[in-house]
Design an enzyme around this catalytic site. Structure first.
Site, short mmCIF file in Angstrom:
data_model
loop_
_atom_site.label_atom_id
_atom_site.label_comp_id
_atom_site.label_asym_id
_atom_site.label_seq_id
_atom_site.Cartn_x
_atom_site.Cartn_y
_atom_site.Cartn_z
N GLY A 1 0.84 -1.20 0.00
CA GLY A 1 0.00 0.00 0.00
C GLY A 1 0.87 1.24 0.00
N GLU B 1 5.86 -5.34 5.02
CA GLU B 1 6.12 -6.74 5.31
C GLU B 1 6.06 -7.63 4.06
OE1 GLU B 1 3.06 -8.68 7.40
OE2 GLU B 1 4.33 -10.31 8.10
N GLY B 2 4.98 -7.48 3.29
CA GLY B 2 4.79 -8.32 2.10
C GLY B 2 5.91 -8.11 1.10
N ILE C 1 2.51 2.87 7.32
CA ILE C 1 1.90 3.69 8.37
C ILE C 1 1.72 2.86 9.64
CG2 ILE C 1 0.72 5.25 6.76
CD1 ILE C 1 -1.92 3.74 7.60
N ASP C 2 1.67 1.52 9.48
CA ASP C 2 1.37 0.66 10.63
C ASP C 2 2.52 0.56 11.63
OD1 ASP C 2 -0.90 0.16 9.16
OD2 ASP C 2 -0.19 -1.76 8.37
N MET D 1 -6.30 2.82 11.47
CA MET D 1 -5.67 1.68 10.80
C MET D 1 -4.55 1.09 11.66
SD MET D 1 -5.50 2.60 6.78
CE MET D 1 -6.84 2.16 5.69
N ARG E 1 -3.54 -2.53 10.96
CA ARG E 1 -3.58 -4.01 10.84
C ARG E 1 -3.53 -4.65 12.23
NH1 ARG E 1 0.07 -7.11 6.90
NH2 ARG E 1 1.73 -6.09 8.05
N GLU F 1 -8.06 -0.88 14.26
CA GLU F 1 -8.90 -1.74 13.40
C GLU F 1 -8.72 -3.22 13.71
OE1 GLU F 1 -7.86 -1.25 9.26
OE2 GLU F 1 -5.77 -1.79 9.59
N ARG G 1 -3.48 7.52 5.15
CA ARG G 1 -2.38 7.17 4.24
C ARG G 1 -2.11 8.23 3.20
NH1 ARG G 1 -3.29 1.21 2.70
NH2 ARG G 1 -3.27 1.99 0.58
O1 F6P Z 1 -0.76 -1.66 5.84
C1 F6P Z 1 -1.28 -0.39 5.65
C2 F6P Z 1 -2.77 -0.41 5.69
O2 F6P Z 1 -3.23 0.92 5.50
C3 F6P Z 1 -3.38 -1.03 6.93
O3 F6P Z 1 -3.33 -0.17 8.03
C4 F6P Z 1 -4.77 -1.34 6.42
O4 F6P Z 1 -5.35 -2.41 7.14
C5 F6P Z 1 -4.52 -1.76 5.00
O5 F6P Z 1 -3.29 -1.18 4.62
C6 F6P Z 1 -5.59 -1.31 4.02
O6 F6P Z 1 -5.28 -1.83 2.77
P1 F6P Z 1 -5.99 -1.38 1.42
O7 F6P Z 1 -5.38 -0.08 1.00
O8 F6P Z 1 -5.72 -2.46 0.46
O9 F6P Z 1 -7.45 -1.20 1.72
#
Ligand code: F6P
Length: 388
Positions: free
Chosen positions: A22, A125-126, A148-149, A191, A193, A244, A297
């Site tokens: 992201g 991470e990914g 951001i996490d 947010m 995760r 979340e 974000r």
């Molecule tokens: O990892 C960053 C993050 O913004 C998390 O905090 C959130 O759960 C996720 O990405 C949201 O992902 P997407 O942009 O695919 O909805």
């Protein structure tokens, strides 16, 4: 007469950079720092890979193009990424016409064809799990931690986190005044995760009354008790910051899509609505919910994130120049250094439920609604001293 110098025929070194996962504020600051340092200090050429690893799957190498000074002009304060990002691409399991194949070989193949001798992966991470696997196959990779996490291991902090906390804190501040006017409980979902960093920091910075974290399963009765106590003391509003990934004791995180088995497709979200319902079922108070979502974000990075991202970009180029691979740049204390990518992705960096930040919050009267009773001593102390 001195002999005329013949110009060197050696081609400049060529490196690639991509932004995976992201997006997050500060990505452009890293790209800018990479291009500037590579060009200014070494005379190298930098190539940008479009949309994360997806750029390697585009036919005729159209996903990769030269980035020069003109491309990076004015991007330091811009949110997002000029390269595009994708959190849908797993090179090791690409689905085409119903068949899943490992196409990770395309990275080494494309890089060899385009004479790119190192890849800088800016991601979370990914992205870095994939980067570690690529490094193991011989691709020269240097990672830069973003999210951001703030949940990546190996580094004290990731860039993007400070900006997200700033946005969440401003929301908490704004909700305070409307909550106070209407004597309401405001649940604000942020947010993060499966890590509660954004909630904990925004809750502390915004003066929340309760913070619900994934790391501290909550008990709705204990949360309601705290809010009721505030009402009894004349504090007719409360602010509850909900991560979340927060979960009720004995329960599971709340997903908007899927159940959490697919890290790429499943999406957390909606736990604050459940929390609001639980409060309303227990107390005669009016509750409202705000889910902040992607505003955390987007937009311009904070000054702190611009500085950190720029330092990371500079350090990543130095790592390439030093011949390092399979490493990620990292902030350790006040120093920017490198750590093995494997170390960074080995475990998710989560909030320590017994750590100093959580303890400080409890001293400030914040409850975590902790089902294990770890807030109770502070609740009892407040009661003894007549505090709300
Ligand atoms: O990892 C960053 C993050 O913004 C998390 O905090 C959130 O759960 C996720 O990405 C949201 O992902 P997407 O942009 O695919 O909805």
């Amino acid at each position: 007469m001195a002999p005329k110098k013949t110009p060197s025929r050696r081609e400049p070194r060529r490196i690639a950079v991509l932004t995976g996962g992201g997006d997050c504020p500060g990505l452009n600051a890293v790209i800018r720092a990479v291009v500037k340092t590579a060009e200014n200090e070494h005379g190298w050429h930098v190539f940008g890979v479009r949309d994360g690893f997806e750029g390697f799957l585009v036919a005729a190498d159209r996903g990769i193009s030269r980035l020069d000074r003109r491309d990076i002009a004015g991007i330091l304060p811009q949110g997002g990424t000029i390269l595009g990002a994708s959190n849908r691409c797993n090179l090791f399991a690409v689905e085409r016409k119903g068949r899943v194949t490992d196409e990770s070989w395309r990275v080494a193949d494309t890089m060899a064809r385009l004479r790119l001798d190192a890849l800088i992966t800016i991601g979370g991470e990914g992205t870095h799990k994939a980067a570690a696997r690529l490094a193991a196959t011989g691709v020269r990779v240097v990672g830069v931690p973003k999210t951001i996490d703030n949940d990546l291991g190996g580094t004290d902090v990731t860039f993007g986190f400070d900006t997200a906390v700033g946005v969440a804190t401003e929301a908490v501040d704004r909700l305070h005044s409307t909550a106070a006017s209407h004597h309401r409980v405001m649940c604000v979902e942020v947010m993060g995760r499966h890590a509660g960093w954004i909630a904990l920091h925004a809750g502390l910075a915004g003066g929340a009354d309760a913070i619900l974290l994934p790391e501290i399963p909550y008990d709705p009765d204990r949360l309601a008790t705290r809010i009721a106590s505030r009402v009894r003391h004349g504090r007719r509003f409360s602010i509850v910051v909900v991560a979340e990934g927060a979960k009720r004791a004995g329960g599971a995180p709340v997903f908007r899509r899927g159940k959490g088995e697919d890290p790429i497709l499943d999406r957390l979200g909606g736990v604050s609505l459940l929390v609001a319902k639980e409060i309303e079922e227990r107390l005669a108070v009016s509750v409202r919910t705000t889910v902040l979502g992607h505003v955390q974000r987007g937009g311009s990075p904070s000054a702190a994130d611009r500085v950190l991202a720029s330092r990371f970009g500079v350090r990543a180029v130095r790592a390439v120049a030093d011949g390092e691979s399979g490493v990620m740049v990292a902030l350790r204390g006040t120093d920017v250094t490198t750590v093995p990518i494997e170390e960074a992705v080995a475990t998710l960096k989560t909030v320590d439920p017994a750590g100093e930040l959580v303890r400080a919050a409890r001293h400030l009267g914040i409850t975590f609604g902790a089902a294990d009773g770890s807030d109770d001593a502070h609740t009892a102390a407040r009661r003894r001293h007549g505090a709300p």
